[in-house]
Design a protein around this motif. Structure first.
Motif, PDB file in Angstrom:
ATOM      1  N   GLN A 194      -3.583  -9.581  -5.222  1.00  0.00           N
ATOM      2  CA  GLN A 194      -2.127  -9.565  -5.089  1.00  0.00           C
ATOM      3  C   GLN A 194      -1.531  -8.341  -5.761  1.00  0.00           C
ATOM      4  OE1 GLN A 194      -0.265 -11.801  -3.236  1.00  0.00           O
ATOM      5  NE2 GLN A 194       1.352 -10.272  -3.598  1.00  0.00           N
TER       6      GLN A 194
ATOM      7  N   ASP B 268       0.747  -5.499  -3.905  1.00  0.00           N
ATOM      8  CA  ASP B 268       2.090  -5.124  -4.368  1.00  0.00           C
ATOM      9  C   ASP B 268       2.162  -3.647  -4.729  1.00  0.00           C
ATOM     10  OD1 ASP B 268       2.815  -7.753  -4.026  1.00  0.00           O
ATOM     11  OD2 ASP B 268       2.545  -8.287  -6.138  1.00  0.00           O
TER      12      ASP B 268
ATOM     13  N   LYS C 228       2.166  -1.560  -1.458  1.00  0.00           N
ATOM     14  CA  LYS C 228       3.427  -1.730  -0.736  1.00  0.00           C
ATOM     15  C   LYS C 228       4.539  -0.937  -1.407  1.00  0.00           C
ATOM     16  CE  LYS C 228       6.374  -5.253   1.330  1.00  0.00           C
ATOM     17  NZ  LYS C 228       6.617  -6.713   1.481  1.00  0.00           N
ATOM     18  N   GLN C 229       4.553  -0.936  -2.729  1.00  0.00           N
ATOM     19  CA  GLN C 229       5.571  -0.180  -3.451  1.00  0.00           C
ATOM     20  C   GLN C 229       5.353   1.322  -3.308  1.00  0.00           C
ATOM     21  OE1 GLN C 229       5.760  -1.082  -7.610  1.00  0.00           O
ATOM     22  NE2 GLN C 229       7.657   0.051  -7.945  1.00  0.00           N
TER      23      GLN C 229
END
Length: 244
Positions: A46, A50, A53-54
């Motif tokens: 996870q 994240d 994606k950022q």
């Protein structure tokens, strides 16, 4: 004698009960450790998702991030400090990426791979553009394009393409990249240009050969093909030089 036997039986039952309780605790404790290890792997996956994606910084439309999960046989204790993540390929926006995940307490590190796909906004040729032509607003448009269709150096702003020269012929629906473009010289060295001279309201036209490149309103030297004389003039239009 009977009392002794009874006491021994009681001790045996108590010992067996304690043994069963200890076994139960050990079973629960081992399951808790196993759950913590699995939770740690899930947390890593996870965190990588994240992080990627950022890092895309909204440049990719509807990004698809597929994490390659670590093996469940990997034993990692739960991290008691925030995970530290860093990309091995800082300049890579899409495709396969590898992320380094580190924990300081306890100390361990793992590498997690991921595949990134999606769409980006790119400048695309609406129609065919011939070699050395100036690119006009009606020649191009901005549209979403799959990452698999773009190459390094694709352009995301129409203003960066308009008025540039096509270094080579560009087919319709082609994603325009920097290597396809040339500096927007209106006059190209060793190419034929129109020479214009204005005298007493009259406009005299002839031809010449440019001796250097020139952008709009720049001064260039041109050899008059009829007289073979070298003159200086101002670039006023594509392939057109005004001689004062």
């Amino acid at each position: 004698m009977a009392i002794s036997v009874l006491l021994n039986n009681t001790r045996t039952k108590i010992a067996n009960g304690i043994y069963i309780i200890l076994c139960g605790w050990l079973f629960l404790f081992s399951n808790t450790l196993y759950a913590l290890e699995n939770q740690s792997l899930d947390a890593i996956h996870q965190a990588v998702f994240d992080h990627l994606k950022q890092s895309l910084d909204q440049r990719i439309i509807e990004p698809k991030i597929n994490i390659r999960h670590l093996s469940q046989n990997l034993t990692l204790p739960a991290c008691t400090t925030p995970l530290s993540l860093s990309n091995r390929s800082q300049n890579l926006l899409f495709g396969r990426q590898t992320v380094l995940v580190e924990c300081t307490e306890p100390n361990w590190r793992v590498f997690v791979s991921a595949e990134i796909d999606g769409n980006v906004m790119a400048v695309v040729a609406k129609r065919g553009i011939v070699r050395q032509a100036f690119i006009q607003p009606e020649d191009i448009e901005l549209r979403p394009v799959g990452l698999s269709e773009v190459r390094r150096g694709w352009l995301e702003e129409l203003d960066n393409v308009q008025a540039m020269r096509a270094k080579r012929a560009i087919r319709p629906n082609t994603v325009i990249t920097l290597p396809m473009l040339d500096i927007p010289y209106w006059v190209i060295e060793k190419q034929e240009v129109n020479l214009i001279t204005r005298v007493s309201g009259l406009e005299i036209r002839t031809t010449g050969v440019a001796l250097n490149n020139g952008m709009a309103q720049e001064q260039v030297e041109v050899r008059n093909t009829q007289s073979n004389i070298i003159v200086k003039g101002i670039v006023i239009a594509p392939n057109t030089v005004l001689v004062p």
